[in-house]
Design a protein around this motif. Structure first.
Motif, PDB file in Angstrom:
ATOM      1  N   LEU A 226       3.878   3.866   5.898  1.00  0.00           N
ATOM      2  CA  LEU A 226       2.862   3.697   4.996  1.00  0.00           C
ATOM      3  C   LEU A 226       4.155   3.815   4.008  1.00  0.00           C
ATOM      4  O   LEU A 226       4.098   2.630   3.352  1.00  0.00           O
ATOM      5  CB  LEU A 226       2.242   3.545   4.624  1.00  0.00           C
ATOM      6  N   ALA A 227       5.043   4.971   4.274  1.00  0.00           N
ATOM      7  CA  ALA A 227       5.833   5.018   3.181  1.00  0.00           C
ATOM      8  C   ALA A 227       6.868   3.841   3.755  1.00  0.00           C
ATOM      9  O   ALA A 227       7.859   3.742   2.740  1.00  0.00           O
ATOM     10  CB  ALA A 227       6.192   6.536   3.449  1.00  0.00           C
ATOM     11  N   LEU A 228       7.547   3.795   5.175  1.00  0.00           N
ATOM     12  CA  LEU A 228       8.727   2.956   4.632  1.00  0.00           C
ATOM     13  C   LEU A 228       8.264   1.419   4.868  1.00  0.00           C
ATOM     14  O   LEU A 228       9.215   0.895   3.703  1.00  0.00           O
ATOM     15  CB  LEU A 228       8.336   2.589   6.863  1.00  0.00           C
ATOM     16  N   ALA A 229       7.131   0.948   5.080  1.00  0.00           N
ATOM     17  CA  ALA A 229       6.542   0.143   4.449  1.00  0.00           C
ATOM     18  C   ALA A 229       6.743   0.072   2.590  1.00  0.00           C
ATOM     19  O   ALA A 229       6.966  -1.427   1.861  1.00  0.00           O
ATOM     20  CB  ALA A 229       5.293  -0.093   4.708  1.00  0.00           C
ATOM     21  N   ALA A 230       6.096   0.431   1.600  1.00  0.00           N
ATOM     22  CA  ALA A 230       6.851   0.235   0.256  1.00  0.00           C
ATOM     23  C   ALA A 230       7.364   0.963  -0.184  1.00  0.00           C
ATOM     24  O   ALA A 230       8.028  -0.036  -1.023  1.00  0.00           O
ATOM     25  CB  ALA A 230       5.228   1.690  -0.325  1.00  0.00           C
TER      26      ALA A 230
ATOM     27  N   PRO B  40       0.763  -1.242   0.027  1.00  0.00           N
ATOM     28  CA  PRO B  40       0.292  -0.122   0.175  1.00  0.00           C
ATOM     29  C   PRO B  40       1.203   1.273   0.352  1.00  0.00           C
ATOM     30  O   PRO B  40       2.166   0.913   0.530  1.00  0.00           O
ATOM     31  CB  PRO B  40      -0.768   0.180   1.240  1.00  0.00           C
ATOM     32  N   ALA B  41       0.386   2.046  -0.678  1.00  0.00           N
ATOM     33  CA  ALA B  41       1.341   3.405  -0.611  1.00  0.00           C
ATOM     34  C   ALA B  41       0.481   4.176   0.373  1.00  0.00           C
ATOM     35  O   ALA B  41      -0.815   4.871   0.293  1.00  0.00           O
ATOM     36  CB  ALA B  41       0.725   4.459  -1.972  1.00  0.00           C
ATOM     37  N   PRO B  42       1.209   5.086   0.770  1.00  0.00           N
ATOM     38  CA  PRO B  42       1.002   6.723   1.442  1.00  0.00           C
ATOM     39  C   PRO B  42      -0.649   7.499   1.002  1.00  0.00           C
ATOM     40  O   PRO B  42      -0.337   7.426  -0.141  1.00  0.00           O
ATOM     41  CB  PRO B  42       1.987   6.962   2.424  1.00  0.00           C
ATOM     42  N   TRP B  43      -1.495   7.752   2.097  1.00  0.00           N
ATOM     43  CA  TRP B  43      -2.700   8.736   1.776  1.00  0.00           C
ATOM     44  C   TRP B  43      -2.013  10.012   1.269  1.00  0.00           C
ATOM     45  O   TRP B  43      -1.352  10.836   2.346  1.00  0.00           O
ATOM     46  CB  TRP B  43      -4.076   8.193   2.574  1.00  0.00           C
TER      47      TRP B  43
ATOM     48  N   LEU C  61      -1.696  11.473  11.837  1.00  0.00           N
ATOM     49  CA  LEU C  61      -1.987  11.022  10.231  1.00  0.00           C
ATOM     50  C   LEU C  61      -0.329  10.902   9.470  1.00  0.00           C
ATOM     51  O   LEU C  61       0.171   9.933   8.817  1.00  0.00           O
ATOM     52  CB  LEU C  61      -2.590  12.161   9.432  1.00  0.00           C
ATOM     53  N   PRO C  62       0.628  12.184   9.980  1.00  0.00           N
ATOM     54  CA  PRO C  62       1.572  11.684   9.522  1.00  0.00           C
ATOM     55  C   PRO C  62       2.489  10.968   9.577  1.00  0.00           C
ATOM     56  O   PRO C  62       3.027   9.940   9.427  1.00  0.00           O
ATOM     57  CB  PRO C  62       2.660  13.335  10.463  1.00  0.00           C
ATOM     58  N   LEU C  63       2.095  10.185  11.296  1.00  0.00           N
ATOM     59  CA  LEU C  63       2.562   8.693  11.693  1.00  0.00           C
ATOM     60  C   LEU C  63       1.968   7.637  10.522  1.00  0.00           C
ATOM     61  O   LEU C  63       2.910   6.599  10.970  1.00  0.00           O
ATOM     62  CB  LEU C  63       2.449   8.613  13.325  1.00  0.00           C
ATOM     63  N   LEU C  64       0.903   7.865  10.492  1.00  0.00           N
ATOM     64  CA  LEU C  64       0.617   7.075   9.881  1.00  0.00           C
ATOM     65  C   LEU C  64       1.121   6.799   8.016  1.00  0.00           C
ATOM     66  O   LEU C  64       1.695   5.803   7.510  1.00  0.00           O
ATOM     67  CB  LEU C  64      -1.025   7.075   9.238  1.00  0.00           C
ATOM     68  N   ARG C  65       0.803   7.904   7.904  1.00  0.00           N
ATOM     69  CA  ARG C  65       2.085   8.034   6.610  1.00  0.00           C
ATOM     70  C   ARG C  65       3.340   7.668   6.283  1.00  0.00           C
ATOM     71  O   ARG C  65       3.386   6.935   5.436  1.00  0.00           O
ATOM     72  CB  ARG C  65       1.540   9.654   6.477  1.00  0.00           C
TER      73      ARG C  65
END
Length: 687
Positions: A583-587, A320-323, A576-580
């Motif tokens: 996702l950025a690390l995972a992607a 998944p990509a960051p929103w 939200l920045p933490l959630l993004r």
């Protein structure tokens, strides 16, 4: 299997116009089709009619099933109404159905009521439905009473069914003209993948339900303006220099197909038991399992793994990509009576105006996150202790209004919605909804009242508890269905929020919940569509007891415990920045080298900034340069033995063997060896 996302389609045409062939081509890619034959067998001696029926049967693929309704014209509505959400029905045709309807064997019969029953079944159809009918509007008036009755009944049936269907096509000489919607494609598009819940799917860029809503002519209801949606604001961060304002990102490659629901003349039909799409059951766990293969040190992302799993399931991908495109929906709707005890008059309206002007915590946080902000006015709710908060008509309008807000966001490419509220008495209304749907006691789910000066107002809290208690007592014999709860207890903001959750679920847009109104809407949406809660993420419970209870019931585990008290929506934007980042690390992180990732041996150490050796590896033949002045060349003690004379002098004349490596002299005075910090005990070997 529908055209451009429409769930129900009426195909009109004259004799031998090609209407049946066109209808069959629309559903050709469906895995299975129930072909509903309406025409009677006819006279056994009529070979021409038998030949026509045989030709129709020969065109049907072997995977189709045929169902006859000629014996009872009223059964057609029953077949349509009971069709499952994953079924595709092709009804051919209404002309044969009207013929049976007017058959003297079925008289006396109420033809008008039977046609109305058919139209109602089409409106409520959960299946993908295509109906074929002859168009009699261009024909001559028959000269017989039975002929005139047939044309009148068929014309009435065509009008009723066309009004109930999402799309209407007219086939003339094999050419298709679209009558509804007005702007329709000139060719039949490629068939879409099967849908969940029987709702037609349209790929990105195809027309969606907003056009349907416009063409359906939804009538406005006092309290919720159906004719227009509020402006989407783009708050800007005041500090300078500020990053470039974020623009609405185009729909990502992982964007899933969108959904469209049946429409009627008064707008969208939202009813209990709707089958909406679910997040992907496979990609969510796959996204979490993939984290174990990445080059991540330590224990990984911790609780943020749930964010990766949620994003993977809602985006339908294991990476998944960051929103990027986010929209905040701020619902402003006050509650009168004891629900708003202790609230400062006009404070909620001031907060809404502040958000529109780009000021206040919510607007500032939205600006920092590059999120759009939409301030939504919900209808004011009447005192729940005295009577219903809204009328049934207002609830229907509020639900449709919230759905349209979600559709508008999806059409604009929004990838994540943040649900917020700022009305007076919203927490009390949410507590009443939780008490009615979860069986909780009002004092257990109603948080303490805090004044504008930061002080607790327990007297106002008791008034609010009493209002909820009286409302529950007043409605103790009322139905606890979703719309009844919204009308009696929830009010305007909770009803609009429920519509937003349902619309976002239909369009596969995830939602961040933050505060009592969002979780109360989640509780109500369970009876309308149980899939909605699976598209919701709860960053924080905020220390509110009602949010904790609803989270447990809905199966939502808060991610953080910030306990910000800046109003609904602020905590979600702060997290939200933490959630993004998760996702950025995972992607972006590569696979660990031990699992086939990049080779660490290819890594080259950068040159040091200052002077020094260019290689840290030992060179076997390396010899330390001799010191400039006299002195020992080594302070290492030499082993005692024959020929040992102490430290050999440096310079020419040295007769001792030169060692392969000579320890350099220290920069200052003192020994070059480091003594142990403590004496070695007897019997212990120094390390």
């Amino acid at each position: 299997m529908s055209v451009d996302g429409w769930n129900t389609l009426l195909v009109l045409g004259g004799i031998r116009s090609g209407k049946s062939e066109f209808a069959e081509s629309v559903v050709a890619d469906a895995p299975t089709v129930r072909y509903v034959a309406t025409a009677p067998e006819g006279d056994p001696d009529d070979t021409e009619w038998a030949t026509r029926l045989a030709a129709h049967r020969a065109r049907r693929p072997g995977s189709w099933t045929t169902e006859e309704t000629a014996a009872d014209p009223g059964r057609l509505a029953e077949v349509i109404a009971t069709a499952g959400p994953n079924e595709t029905l092709l009804v051919d045709d209404l002309g044969g159905w009207v013929t049976v309807l007017l058959d003297p064997a079925h008289q006396p019969a109420d033809d008008t009521a039977t046609i109305a029953e058919l139209a109602a079944a089409v409106r409520a159809s959960a299946a993908r439905l295509v109906l074929v009918s002859p168009e009699v509007g261009l024909s001559l008036v028959p000269t017989t009473p039975l002929g005139r009755a047939f044309t009148d009944a068929l014309g009435a049936a065509n009008r009723a069914v066309a009004e109930a269907c999402d799309a209407v096509a007219l086939v003339v000489a094999g050419q298709t003209a679209w009558l509804k919607p007005a702007a329709a494609p000139t060719t039949v598009p490629a068939q879409t993948a099967p849908t969940q819940g029987g709702l037609a799917q349209a790929g990105p860029g195809q027309a969606g339900a907003p056009e349907l809503a416009a063409s359906a002519g939804a009538r406005p209801v006092t309290g919720v303006p159906d004719e227009a949606l509020p402006e989407v604001l783009t708050p800007t961060a005041p500090p300078a220099p500020a990053p470039a304002p974020a623009t609405a990102a185009p729909a990502a490659d992982w964007a899933a197909p969108t959904m469209a629901l049946p429409m009627v003349a008064t707008g969208l039909v939202i009813q209990p038991g709707m089958e909406l799409p679910m997040p992907d059951d496979y990609t969510g766990p796959q996204a979490v399992d993939r984290l174990a293969t990445l080059d991540i040190p330590g224990a990984g992302l911790g609780v943020l793994e749930r964010v990766v799993g949620f994003a993977g399931a809602t985006q339908g991908t294991a990476t998944p990509a960051p929103w990027h495109s986010v929209r905040v929906l701020l619902l402003h709707g006050d509650h009168e009576g004891g629900a708003s005890a202790g609230a400062t008059p006009g404070e909620s309206a001031r907060r809404a105006r502040q958000a529109r002007a780009g000021r206040g915590p919510l607007a500032r946080l939205a600006a920092e996150n590059g999120a759009g902000l939409q301030v939504v006015e919900a209808p004011t709710s009447a005192p729940i202790e005295d009577g219903p908060a809204l009328s049934g008509e207002q609830v229907e309008s509020a639900l449709r209004y919230g759905w349209r807000l979600a559709e508008q966001a999806a059409d604009a490419g929004v990838q994540l919605l943040v649900l917020a509220a700022c009305g007076a008495g919203t927490e009390t209304a949410a507590a009443a909804v939780l008490a009615a749907t979860a069986g909780a006691e009002p004092p257990a789910v109603l948080g303490r009242v805090i004044t504008e000066h930061g002080e607790f107002d327990d007297a106002a809290w008791m008034v609010r508890c009493a209002a909820v208690r009286d409302a529950l007592h007043r409605t103790r014999r009322s139905a606890r269905e979703a719309k009844d709860v919204l009308a009696e207890l929830g009010g305007g903001d909770v009803a609009v929020a429920t519509g937003v959750l349902l619309g976002a679920t239909a369009r596969r847009v995830p939602v961040l919940l933050d505060g009592p109104v969002g979780v109360a809407a989640g509780m109500v949406s369970r009876d309308l569509a149980g899939q909605a809660r699976h598209w919701c993420l709860l960053p924080d419970h905020g220390g509110r007891p009602g949010v904790r209870l609803a989270a447990d019931v809905l199966g939502l585990t808060p991610l953080v415990d910030l306990r910000l008290d800046l109003g609904e929506g602020a905590t979600a934007l702060a997290a939200l920045p933490l959630l993004r980042s998760a996702l950025a690390l995972a992607a972006g992180l590569p696979v660990h080298p031990s699992l086939g990732g990049g080779d660490d041996e290819d890594f080259t150490e950068p040159e040091p900034a200052g002077p020094g050796p260019t290689s840290t590896g030992p060179e076997p033949d390396f010899t330390e340069p001799e010191p400039a002045g006299p002195g020992p060349t080594s302070t290492e003690p030499q082993p005692a033995g024959p020929g040992f004379t102490g430290t050999e002098p440096a310079g020419p004349g040295s007769t001792g063997p030169a060692p392969d490596f000579t320890e350099p002299e220290p920069a200052g005075p003192g020994p070059t060896t480091i003594e142990p910090d403590e004496p070695v005990a007897p019997g212990r070997r120094a390390d």
